[in-house]
Design a protein around this motif. Sequence first.
Motif, PDB file in Angstrom:
ATOM      1  N   PRO A  36      12.918   6.976   4.933  1.00  0.00           N
ATOM      2  CA  PRO A  36      14.142   7.595   4.405  1.00  0.00           C
ATOM      3  C   PRO A  36      14.108   9.105   4.582  1.00  0.00           C
ATOM      4  O   PRO A  36      13.084   9.750   4.355  1.00  0.00           O
ATOM      5  N   LEU A  37      15.224   9.672   4.976  1.00  0.00           N
ATOM      6  CA  LEU A  37      15.309  11.104   5.224  1.00  0.00           C
ATOM      7  C   LEU A  37      15.209  11.910   3.926  1.00  0.00           C
ATOM      8  O   LEU A  37      14.657  13.022   3.914  1.00  0.00           O
ATOM      9  N   GLN A  38      15.713  11.351   2.839  1.00  0.00           N
ATOM     10  CA  GLN A  38      15.843  12.105   1.592  1.00  0.00           C
ATOM     11  C   GLN A  38      14.526  12.661   1.065  1.00  0.00           C
ATOM     12  O   GLN A  38      14.483  13.733   0.477  1.00  0.00           O
ATOM     13  N   GLY A  39      13.421  11.960   1.291  1.00  0.00           N
ATOM     14  CA  GLY A  39      12.143  12.431   0.792  1.00  0.00           C
ATOM     15  C   GLY A  39      11.540  13.557   1.604  1.00  0.00           C
ATOM     16  O   GLY A  39      10.496  14.096   1.244  1.00  0.00           O
ATOM     17  N   LEU A  40      12.202  13.939   2.702  1.00  0.00           N
ATOM     18  CA  LEU A  40      11.659  14.950   3.603  1.00  0.00           C
ATOM     19  C   LEU A  40      12.548  16.200   3.665  1.00  0.00           C
ATOM     20  O   LEU A  40      12.408  17.015   4.578  1.00  0.00           O
ATOM     21  N   LEU A  41      13.407  16.334   2.685  1.00  0.00           N
ATOM     22  CA  LEU A  41      14.386  17.426   2.710  1.00  0.00           C
ATOM     23  C   LEU A  41      14.009  18.572   1.781  1.00  0.00           C
ATOM     24  O   LEU A  41      13.423  18.361   0.719  1.00  0.00           O
ATOM     25  N   ARG A  42      14.366  19.759   2.218  1.00  0.00           N
ATOM     26  CA  ARG A  42      14.355  20.923   1.344  1.00  0.00           C
ATOM     27  C   ARG A  42      15.790  21.149   0.882  1.00  0.00           C
ATOM     28  O   ARG A  42      16.706  21.146   1.692  1.00  0.00           O
ATOM     29  N   SER A  43      15.958  21.346  -0.401  1.00  0.00           N
ATOM     30  CA  SER A  43      17.301  21.441  -0.965  1.00  0.00           C
ATOM     31  C   SER A  43      18.130  22.529  -0.282  1.00  0.00           C
ATOM     32  O   SER A  43      17.648  23.626   0.006  1.00  0.00           O
ATOM     33  N   ALA A  44      19.391  22.193  -0.042  1.00  0.00           N
ATOM     34  CA  ALA A  44      20.336  23.151   0.537  1.00  0.00           C
ATOM     35  C   ALA A  44      21.278  23.706  -0.517  1.00  0.00           C
ATOM     36  O   ALA A  44      22.236  24.405  -0.184  1.00  0.00           O
ATOM     37  N   GLU A  45      20.996  23.412  -1.779  1.00  0.00           N
ATOM     38  CA  GLU A  45      21.884  23.826  -2.861  1.00  0.00           C
ATOM     39  C   GLU A  45      22.093  25.336  -2.893  1.00  0.00           C
ATOM     40  O   GLU A  45      23.170  25.824  -3.178  1.00  0.00           O
ATOM     41  N   ARG A  46      21.032  26.093  -2.606  1.00  0.00           N
ATOM     42  CA  ARG A  46      21.113  27.552  -2.714  1.00  0.00           C
ATOM     43  C   ARG A  46      21.116  28.249  -1.362  1.00  0.00           C
ATOM     44  O   ARG A  46      20.855  29.446  -1.279  1.00  0.00           O
ATOM     45  N   ILE A  47      21.394  27.523  -0.295  1.00  0.00           N
ATOM     46  CA  ILE A  47      21.471  28.143   1.029  1.00  0.00           C
ATOM     47  C   ILE A  47      22.894  28.647   1.245  1.00  0.00           C
ATOM     48  O   ILE A  47      23.831  27.855   1.292  1.00  0.00           O
ATOM     49  N   PRO A  48      23.092  29.955   1.371  1.00  0.00           N
ATOM     50  CA  PRO A  48      24.451  30.484   1.569  1.00  0.00           C
ATOM     51  C   PRO A  48      24.990  30.123   2.948  1.00  0.00           C
ATOM     52  O   PRO A  48      24.238  29.783   3.872  1.00  0.00           O
ATOM     53  N   ALA A  49      26.288  30.208   3.082  1.00  0.00           N
ATOM     54  CA  ALA A  49      26.942  29.954   4.362  1.00  0.00           C
ATOM     55  C   ALA A  49      27.477  31.260   4.933  1.00  0.00           C
ATOM     56  O   ALA A  49      27.914  32.151   4.197  1.00  0.00           O
ATOM     57  N   LEU A  50      27.397  31.380   6.252  1.00  0.00           N
ATOM     58  CA  LEU A  50      27.921  32.546   6.957  1.00  0.00           C
ATOM     59  C   LEU A  50      28.834  32.088   8.084  1.00  0.00           C
ATOM     60  O   LEU A  50      28.558  31.075   8.736  1.00  0.00           O
ATOM     61  N   PRO A  51      29.905  32.827   8.361  1.00  0.00           N
ATOM     62  CA  PRO A  51      30.751  32.478   9.513  1.00  0.00           C
ATOM     63  C   PRO A  51      30.038  32.787  10.819  1.00  0.00           C
ATOM     64  O   PRO A  51      29.324  33.800  10.929  1.00  0.00           O
ATOM     65  N   ALA A  52      30.218  31.954  11.804  1.00  0.00           N
ATOM     66  CA  ALA A  52      29.546  32.138  13.093  1.00  0.00           C
ATOM     67  C   ALA A  52      29.967  33.433  13.774  1.00  0.00           C
ATOM     68  O   ALA A  52      29.221  33.989  14.580  1.00  0.00           O
ATOM     69  N   ALA A  53      31.154  33.933  13.457  1.00  0.00           N
ATOM     70  CA  ALA A  53      31.666  35.137  14.112  1.00  0.00           C
ATOM     71  C   ALA A  53      31.101  36.427  13.531  1.00  0.00           C
ATOM     72  O   ALA A  53      31.356  37.512  14.067  1.00  0.00           O
ATOM     73  N   LEU A  54      30.324  36.333  12.438  1.00  0.00           N
ATOM     74  CA  LEU A  54      29.818  37.540  11.784  1.00  0.00           C
ATOM     75  C   LEU A  54      28.833  38.255  12.710  1.00  0.00           C
ATOM     76  O   LEU A  54      27.970  37.635  13.317  1.00  0.00           O
ATOM     77  N   LYS A  55      28.970  39.577  12.781  1.00  0.00           N
ATOM     78  CA  LYS A  55      28.119  40.327  13.701  1.00  0.00           C
ATOM     79  C   LYS A  55      27.832  41.727  13.172  1.00  0.00           C
ATOM     80  O   LYS A  55      28.428  42.178  12.192  1.00  0.00           O
ATOM     81  N   GLY A  56      26.908  42.427  13.838  1.00  0.00           N
ATOM     82  CA  GLY A  56      26.627  43.827  13.559  1.00  0.00           C
ATOM     83  C   GLY A  56      26.211  44.120  12.129  1.00  0.00           C
ATOM     84  O   GLY A  56      25.504  43.349  11.486  1.00  0.00           O
ATOM     85  N   GLN A  57      26.688  45.268  11.636  1.00  0.00           N
ATOM     86  CA  GLN A  57      26.335  45.727  10.295  1.00  0.00           C
ATOM     87  C   GLN A  57      26.817  44.759   9.226  1.00  0.00           C
ATOM     88  O   GLN A  57      26.178  44.598   8.184  1.00  0.00           O
TER      89      GLN A  57
END
Length: 367
Positions: free
Chosen positions: A310-331
């Motif tokens: 089962p995949l579930q026992g091999l996961l690191r939680s994504a609860e606190r992983i922020p999301a970023l837009p792919a277009a974000l760049k530079g400063q």
Amino acid sequence: MSTNVLAFRRSGFTLLRFKGIPVTLGYTWLILAAMVVAIYAPIVQRSVPGIGTGTSLFVAALFALTLLVSVFLHELGHALVSLRAGIPVRRINLDALGGFTEMDREASRPGTAAAIALAGPAVSAALGVVGLVGLFATELGSLPWQFAFQVCVANLLVAVYNLLPGLPLDGGKALQAGIWAATGDRWTGYRAAGWAGRVVAVATVGAGLWLFAAQWFSWIGLILLLMVSFELWRGASSAIRAARMGPRVKALHAAALARPAVAVPAAATLGEALAEAAGREVVAVDGRPVGVLDRTAAEAVPAEQVAAMPLQGLLRSAERIPALPAALKGQALVDAIGGSGAERFLVLDEGRLTGLLYTSDVVKALR
């Protein structure tokens, strides 16, 4: 400012919290306070007839405390304007070298950067004017007059010195913002204001030595000024190094730096996930991202168990992983990473998961 120096200046204890911002009092300030009392108490005793030793020590201690409050109000000016601009403040640090306000990120516009920089000297100048009014409202040479004189001179000197056009002083930050506004390039501003800061640091050493030779300064005063000059040189040098990093910052792009990732159902097996991923990062989803496959744990699974594990026992939680837009760049990308403090980010292209961005990869790209 280097990591070691920053850690040294942070060493101390939390004095209070203002609007949720911790105000840290450095242990070095306690040494400065003792020096102020030792130097100023005899001056009070000589200047005010009939005053006792105990009272003069109390007045000197009160003056040291007043200096601390003045520096706090100076830094609070920076912090309040920063908050008004929507930039969170991590902490305010007060120590023997003055203080500094640590913000989550840099201002995105030169006008905002200049306003934050000039807020501190404006507060110091206002306090100096209050002290000046006190001079006219009290009897010349009296204890209240002595106190008003010190408040006036100390704050006006802080205001004027901080307005000198060299980083890391507030005037240098305003200069950097002005050059940024004129050229459209913040890094050119860093370079010019950084070199100006080195000039200010050298001039400060020269002024300190001249004042000492003229017997206006004691050894203690000279040592303090040399410490300030050294800190100025370090800050100016950091700004020059930051300017050299400018082209690399401009080249940063979230989509290009992200490691390709694939979304798989959280109920999938390890074998199904690896087959779907084809070498890409695996993010388990159950309506939303719930975990990221721990590659080390996955590699430890015996080959004959991979298909059914089962995949579930091999996961690191994504609860606190922020999301970023792919277009974000530079400063903007640097600010987003620095503001969150996270080690990795989900990269989304129009809401679709395309990759995982690791802070360590961004750091490598900047080296």
